[in-house]
Design an enzyme around this catalytic site. Structure first.
Site, PDB file in Angstrom:
ATOM      1  N   HIS A 214       0.771  -1.103  -0.042  1.00  0.00           N
ATOM      2  CA  HIS A 214      -0.258  -0.189   0.027  1.00  0.00           C
ATOM      3  C   HIS A 214       0.751   1.208   0.073  1.00  0.00           C
ATOM      4  O   HIS A 214       0.250   2.258  -0.464  1.00  0.00           O
ATOM      5  CB  HIS A 214      -1.080  -0.063   1.105  1.00  0.00           C
ATOM      6  CG  HIS A 214      -0.499  -0.054   2.533  1.00  0.00           C
ATOM      7  ND1 HIS A 214      -0.148  -1.132   3.171  1.00  0.00           N
ATOM      8  CD2 HIS A 214      -0.127   1.019   3.244  1.00  0.00           C
ATOM      9  CE1 HIS A 214       0.330  -0.703   4.501  1.00  0.00           C
ATOM     10  NE2 HIS A 214       0.379   0.349   4.396  1.00  0.00           N
ATOM     11  N   ASP A 243       0.319  -7.587   0.138  1.00  0.00           N
ATOM     12  CA  ASP A 243       0.681  -6.179   0.434  1.00  0.00           C
ATOM     13  C   ASP A 243       2.157  -6.080   0.712  1.00  0.00           C
ATOM     14  O   ASP A 243       2.982  -5.991   1.650  1.00  0.00           O
ATOM     15  CB  ASP A 243       0.123  -5.882   2.007  1.00  0.00           C
ATOM     16  CG  ASP A 243       0.051  -4.338   2.104  1.00  0.00           C
ATOM     17  OD1 ASP A 243       0.546  -3.512   1.384  1.00  0.00           O
ATOM     18  OD2 ASP A 243      -0.242  -3.941   3.244  1.00  0.00           O
ATOM     19  N   GLY A 330       3.064   5.015  10.613  1.00  0.00           N
ATOM     20  CA  GLY A 330       4.194   5.398  10.070  1.00  0.00           C
ATOM     21  C   GLY A 330       5.140   3.980  10.201  1.00  0.00           C
ATOM     22  O   GLY A 330       6.174   4.134   9.518  1.00  0.00           O
ATOM     23  N   SER A 332       4.292   1.197   8.779  1.00  0.00           N
ATOM     24  CA  SER A 332       3.991   0.492   7.664  1.00  0.00           C
ATOM     25  C   SER A 332       5.118   0.098   6.730  1.00  0.00           C
ATOM     26  O   SER A 332       6.073   0.883   6.432  1.00  0.00           O
ATOM     27  CB  SER A 332       2.964   1.142   6.630  1.00  0.00           C
ATOM     28  OG  SER A 332       1.625   0.857   6.925  1.00  0.00           O
ATOM     29  N   SER A 348       1.781  -4.531   7.772  1.00  0.00           N
ATOM     30  CA  SER A 348       0.793  -4.059   6.766  1.00  0.00           C
ATOM     31  C   SER A 348      -0.174  -3.224   7.530  1.00  0.00           C
ATOM     32  O   SER A 348      -0.488  -2.214   7.099  1.00  0.00           O
ATOM     33  CB  SER A 348      -0.050  -5.175   6.270  1.00  0.00           C
ATOM     34  OG  SER A 348      -1.111  -5.110   5.459  1.00  0.00           O
TER      35      SER A 348
END
Length: 501
Positions: A214, A243, A330, A332, A348
């Protein structure tokens, strides 16, 4: 990027001061561990060895196994079997696993998951198989109310109490765009911030790194500083469905070390990709919250995120690892890894935060490597054990399992990158007083507040720049998935309002 060490590629600074502590005990307890029902004599195994054994048995026996998990208290791998299949029992026990009789087969658990996919694919829901309870555990976040809750509850009730359970999460499921080391991208409407997961070598031999999908569909060009020039470009990005993103460094001479920066000048060497095992301890590094640990609670999880580009739509991601490790906005794309240097996952999304707890889900690294054709670091895609960071010589504990001679009260220190595989207990192995089972811990003082979760963060409004992120190869089942674009943050802050991590 010049030929300097590519620090952005490995994990993150410890924003909450956790780098020096390295959290050995947080989330270590899982309550009613089901190992008491295991039969037969089982080998004492470290978590990494148990994970390898589980993968071997799964490959050899397939769906004859009804799941497996690591009993950290007994340091045993426990495998589930149905109807006392003698062949399965003999092979599992001969390999060194404990065997437990359960009611639900793998086929039945998969059928239950398919029913949930058909009837319960709505924003704010997730489900995963928990081999410790031999059930599918369904979770609903705080947005699932009214008719949606009634529909979900009815679906779970229809599966039967012996097949599925339903629980409520106080937070909201969302991805964590906003933080290993932070990476940034300027897009129309603001700035996107994520975390770098693991340095890899792309299939064409160029240096690259993995991060969340993403993040890759939200922005094409990435920098290692908030206002710096781009140093890497998205090559492949997959979201929803899976992802993960493969991002190549613009400078082919970039030195991209296969390690995770855990803060305070310490690193953990990453030399292998590792499959997750329910019950095993894992560590997550992210630029917002630093280093935290917990346990794997479910595998092959499906999460239905609210789509940010289609009101009422769903971004469904399959095949995720479910944990009780906390994370916040933040984080991710950040690294999920084992003490002995196994790369396990990419952050994720989830719910909650590092204060109140919740669930956090991770994209398996093994699937990302297979789909992109990349290999970890210098090409070590699963070969050899990863050396941990900061193992200091101490008084040997002769009762410790092989490779776990952490010593009495080993002190956190500077990593020894030359240490052989299995010798490194992580940054500051704390054996001595209160030796951690199977060497699962990465030294330092415990942070009892390090529970699972996700945190709301920066405003995510803004239009996504999706150029360069079109390669969707390797994506898992994407049915029911909505648009996976537009994960933007108005600011770089990892704190504040609703956010993807």
């Amino acid at each position: 990027m010049p030929k300097r060490k590519a620090a952005i590629a490995v994990g993150g600074v410890a924003a909450l001061g956790a780098a020096a502590l390295l959290l050995p005990n947080a989330n270590a307890s899982q309550g009613n561990d089901q190992a008491s029902g295991a039969a037969g004599t089982a080998k004492t195994l470290k978590a990494a060895d148990a994970s390898n054994l589980a993968a071997q048995l799964q490959k050899a026996l397939g769906d004859a196994l009804a799941g497996a998990y690591y009993d950290s208290g007994k340091q045993q791998l426990v495998v589930n079997v149905v109807n006392g299949d003698k062949n399965v029992v003999v092979q599992a026990q001969k390999a060194g696993a404990a065997v437990r009789q359960v009611a639900n087969s793998t086929a039945e658990l998969k059928a239950a998951a398919r029913t949930l996919k058909t009837k319960a694919t709505m924003p704010g829901t997730a489900w995963a198989v928990d081999p410790r309870t031999d059930k599918v555990v369904v979770t609903a976040d705080s947005t699932v109310t009214g008719a949606k809750w009634d529909r979900l509850e009815s679906t779970v009730r229809g599966l039967g109490a012996d097949m599925a359970t339903l629980k409520k999460s106080a937070g909201t499921f969302k991805t964590f765009v906003s933080g290993g080391d932070a990476i940034f991208s300027q897009v129309q409407g603001g700035q996107v911030r994520c975390s770098l997961g693991f340095n890899v070598t792309a299939s064409d031999g160029s240096p690259a790194f993995l991060t969340a999908g993403h993040c890759g569909v939200a922005a094409k060009d990435w920098s290692d500083s908030q206002n710096g020039q781009p140093v890497a470009t998205v090559d492949q990005a997959t979201f929803p469905g899976n992802d993960f993103s493969l991002v190549k460094y613009n400078d082919a001479a970039t030195q991209a070390p296969s390690e995770v920066n855990v803060g305070n000048g310490q690193t953990v060497q990453i030399k292998q990709a590792a499959d997750a095992t329910v019950g095993s301890t894992v560590f997550r590094m992210g630029s917002t919250t630093g280093l935290h640990n917990g346990q794997v609670t479910g595998l092959d999880a499906t999460v239905n995120f609210q789509s940010e580009t289609n009101p009422g739509g769903v971004d469904t991601v399959n095949g995720l690892i479910q944990t009780n490790v906390c994370a916040e906005a933040g984080d991710s794309g950040g690294s999920l890894f084992t003490q002995d240097g196994g790369a396990v996952g990419l952050t994720s999304g989830g719910s909650g935060d590092c204060t109140s707890g919740g669930e956090t889900f991770f994209q398996p690294v093994t699937a990302a490597l297979q789909a992109t054709g990349a290999t970890l670091g210098d090409g070590g895609n699963g070969a050899g054990a990863g050396a941990g960071a900061g193992d200091q010589a101490g008084t040997a504990d002769p009762s410790a399992s092989a490779g776990d001679q952490a010593g009495a009260g080993d002190q956190a220190g500077t990593a020894d990158p030359s240490a052989s595989a299995g010798d490194q207990a992580g940054a500051g192995d704390q054996a001595g007083a209160g030796d951690q089972a199977g060497g699962d811990q990465i030294g330092g003082g415990a942070d009892p507040s390090a529970t699972a979760g996700d945190q709301s963060g920066a405003d995510q409004s803004g239009a996504a720049d999706q150029s360069g992120a079109a390669d969707q190869s390797g994506a898992a089942d994407q049915s029911g998935a909505g648009a996976g674009t537009g994960h933007q943050s108005g600011t770089a802050s990892g704190h504040g309002g609703s956010s993807r991590r």
